[in-house]
Design an enzyme around this catalytic site. Structure first.
Site, PDB file in Angstrom:
ATOM      1  N   THR A 210      -4.005  66.027  40.268  1.00 40.93           N
ATOM      2  CA  THR A 210      -3.010  66.454  40.651  1.00 40.93           C
ATOM      3  C   THR A 210      -2.713  66.617  38.492  1.00 40.93           C
ATOM      4  O   THR A 210      -2.676  65.487  37.875  1.00 40.93           O
ATOM      5  CB  THR A 210      -1.908  65.113  40.785  1.00 40.93           C
ATOM      6  OG1 THR A 210      -2.379  65.181  42.277  1.00 40.93           O
ATOM      7  CG2 THR A 210      -0.125  65.711  41.359  1.00 40.93           C
ATOM      8  N   ARG A 238      -3.660  67.548  56.230  1.00 39.90           N
ATOM      9  CA  ARG A 238      -2.856  66.520  55.885  1.00 39.90           C
ATOM     10  C   ARG A 238      -2.396  66.977  54.325  1.00 39.90           C
ATOM     11  O   ARG A 238      -2.195  67.759  53.879  1.00 39.90           O
ATOM     12  CB  ARG A 238      -4.763  65.846  54.566  1.00 39.90           C
ATOM     13  CG  ARG A 238      -3.969  64.647  54.043  1.00 39.90           C
ATOM     14  CD  ARG A 238      -4.274  64.672  52.203  1.00 39.90           C
ATOM     15  NE  ARG A 238      -4.716  64.106  51.818  1.00 39.90           N
ATOM     16  CZ  ARG A 238      -4.295  63.552  50.356  1.00 39.90           C
ATOM     17  NH1 ARG A 238      -4.415  65.222  49.602  1.00 39.90           N
ATOM     18  NH2 ARG A 238      -4.471  62.263  49.832  1.00 39.90           N
ATOM     19  N   ASP A 241       0.258  63.278  48.331  1.00 39.38           N
ATOM     20  CA  ASP A 241       1.078  62.251  47.877  1.00 39.38           C
ATOM     21  C   ASP A 241       2.157  63.370  46.675  1.00 39.38           C
ATOM     22  O   ASP A 241       3.288  63.011  46.708  1.00 39.38           O
ATOM     23  CB  ASP A 241       1.048  61.038  47.062  1.00 39.38           C
ATOM     24  CG  ASP A 241       0.195  60.808  46.272  1.00 39.38           C
ATOM     25  OD1 ASP A 241      -0.206  62.190  45.807  1.00 39.38           O
ATOM     26  OD2 ASP A 241       0.614  60.510  44.951  1.00 39.38           O
ATOM     27  N   THR A 261      -0.655  60.110  39.780  1.00 42.13           N
ATOM     28  CA  THR A 261      -1.817  60.807  40.106  1.00 42.13           C
ATOM     29  C   THR A 261      -2.843  59.097  40.931  1.00 42.13           C
ATOM     30  O   THR A 261      -2.887  58.331  40.039  1.00 42.13           O
ATOM     31  CB  THR A 261      -2.050  61.150  39.132  1.00 42.13           C
ATOM     32  OG1 THR A 261      -3.736  62.041  39.449  1.00 42.13           O
ATOM     33  CG2 THR A 261      -3.211  60.460  37.668  1.00 42.13           C
ATOM     34  N   GLY A 262      -3.371  60.185  42.126  1.00 41.69           N
ATOM     35  CA  GLY A 262      -4.378  58.777  42.049  1.00 41.69           C
ATOM     36  C   GLY A 262      -4.994  59.164  44.011  1.00 41.69           C
ATOM     37  O   GLY A 262      -4.881  60.077  44.301  1.00 41.69           O
ATOM     38  N   GLY A 264      -3.702  59.914  46.733  1.00 45.31           N
ATOM     39  CA  GLY A 264      -2.709  59.702  47.858  1.00 45.31           C
ATOM     40  C   GLY A 264      -2.607  58.746  48.506  1.00 45.31           C
ATOM     41  O   GLY A 264      -1.286  58.603  48.937  1.00 45.31           O
TER      42      GLY A 264
END
Length: 351
Positions: A210, A238, A241, A261-262, A264
């Site tokens: 992201t 889906r 986040d 970020t990561g 989600g």
């Protein structure tokens, strides 16, 4: 009215003169006019695009949209913009969010299909509807009604990626409690018993990503924005986040902003961006706020990977991260004519 006009004119002259002096002499910064753009990862073209808008006296929201749009066009890491991260059916869809810091007005799109300028469509949701989020084909229809043009979202790279995944029996995938989901492609049959907790497949940086950006403009207003094409090989439908307020991003002019970020699917359960801003509201430093937001997730999910970047309205920055060998974020403000990269090591722990 003439007096107010005079004050506004003087105010702008002061800021223009200040910017010239900073770049010419590297003089000390006045925190009242410390405009900045900061974003996750070394997406420096996006940082520059946003900051140049600020130098042209654009708003914080203008800058966020410009920066995230640049990343969409550049297809940053293949995880932002069209042509990357196919879902299980081989399609690329986009999620994006923008939020302004005065009243937390928000515009977001989830599962946007056929429109490449996701951040611009998110801004249109903010500016032209009473809603906060539009989804899927209906979001696409909304965009088309405003003049956005439908374009192909697949690329040769995304098609090749999807075909290789299919040949590998659709592994890894994100189904659980299903018969044979770890050995073949769908369709699957639900298992007779339900297991609440399943170890997740490995979710590294290049299977998702992201751009999350925070900006501050000359008037002291802030904005945040995010953009992503989501998790590679996700189940169609889906949501990331990134497009959820408080999860991927949050901002309040009176305090500051945060972006995440990561992984989600894990991170959205903890609203880390909102938590970080609220911690800063209560006097916690931006560094400690970011670390505490990440630590709360890591306590429950020690194998997850992710980061939170924070910024106060005065221009102090912080980062908290977990299970990322070296996390980098990009900053540009009046202290330098160039973007600077800040690196943090967070291999095995939250702080």
């Amino acid at each position: 009215n003439e007096y107010k006009s005079y004050l506004r004119e003087g105010y702008m002259k002061h800021h223009i003169l200040y910017a010239v002096l900073v770049f010419a002499t590297s003089s000390a910064k006045d925190p009242m006019v410390n405009v900045f753009a900061i974003n996750t990862w070394p997406f420096t073209n996006a940082t520059d695009s946003a900051f140049n808008v600020l130098l042209d006296t654009g708003t914080a929201l203008d800058a966020v949209v410009a920066g995230c749009t640049r990343c969409e066009l550049d297809q940053c890491d293949g995880t932002v913009g069209w042509g990357g991260s196919p879902d299980e059916d081989g399609h690329t869809t986009l999620d994006a969010l923008v939020m302004e810091g005065s009243h937390q007005d928000t515009g977001a799109v989830i599962q946007l299909k056929g429109i490449r300028e996701a951040s611009q469509v998110a801004r249109a949701v903010l500016q032209h509807t009473e809603h906060s989020i539009l989804v899927g084909e209906n979001a696409t229809g909304f965009a088309e009604s405003l003049g956005f043009k439908r374009k192909p979202m697949q690329s040769p790279k995304s098609i090749a990626m999807w075909e290789a995944w299919k040949k590998n029996k659709c592994q890894p995938n994100y189904w659980k409690n299903m018969v044979d989901s770890k050995t073949k492609c769908k369709p699957y049959v639900p298992e007779p018993t339900y297991e609440a907790y399943h170890p997740r497949p490995s979710v590294d940086r290049f299977s998702h990503d992201t751009i999350g950006m925070i900006t501050l403009d000359w008037t002291g207003k802030m904005a945040v924005g995010t953009s992503t094409n989501g998790l590679r090989f996700k189940i169609p439908g889906r949501s990331s986040d990134s497009a959820l307020p408080g999860c991927g991003a949050y901002v309040d002019n009176q305090v500051g902003g945060a972006v995440a970020t990561g992984d989600g699917d894990i991170m959205m359960r903890f609203s880390p961006a909102f938590l970080a801003v609220e911690l800063m509201r209560n006097g916690v430093s931006p560094v400690a706020a970011a670390k505490q937001a990440i630590a709360r997730i890591a306590k429950k999910y020690p194998a997850f990977s992710g980061a939170v970047v924070t910024a106060t309205k005065e221009g102090a920055f912080g980062v908290g991260c977990h299970n990322i060998p070296v996390f980098k974020y990009s900053v540009r403000d009046l202290s330098s004519p160039h973007v600077r990269l800040v690196s943090t090591n967070c291999t095995t722990h939250a702080f």
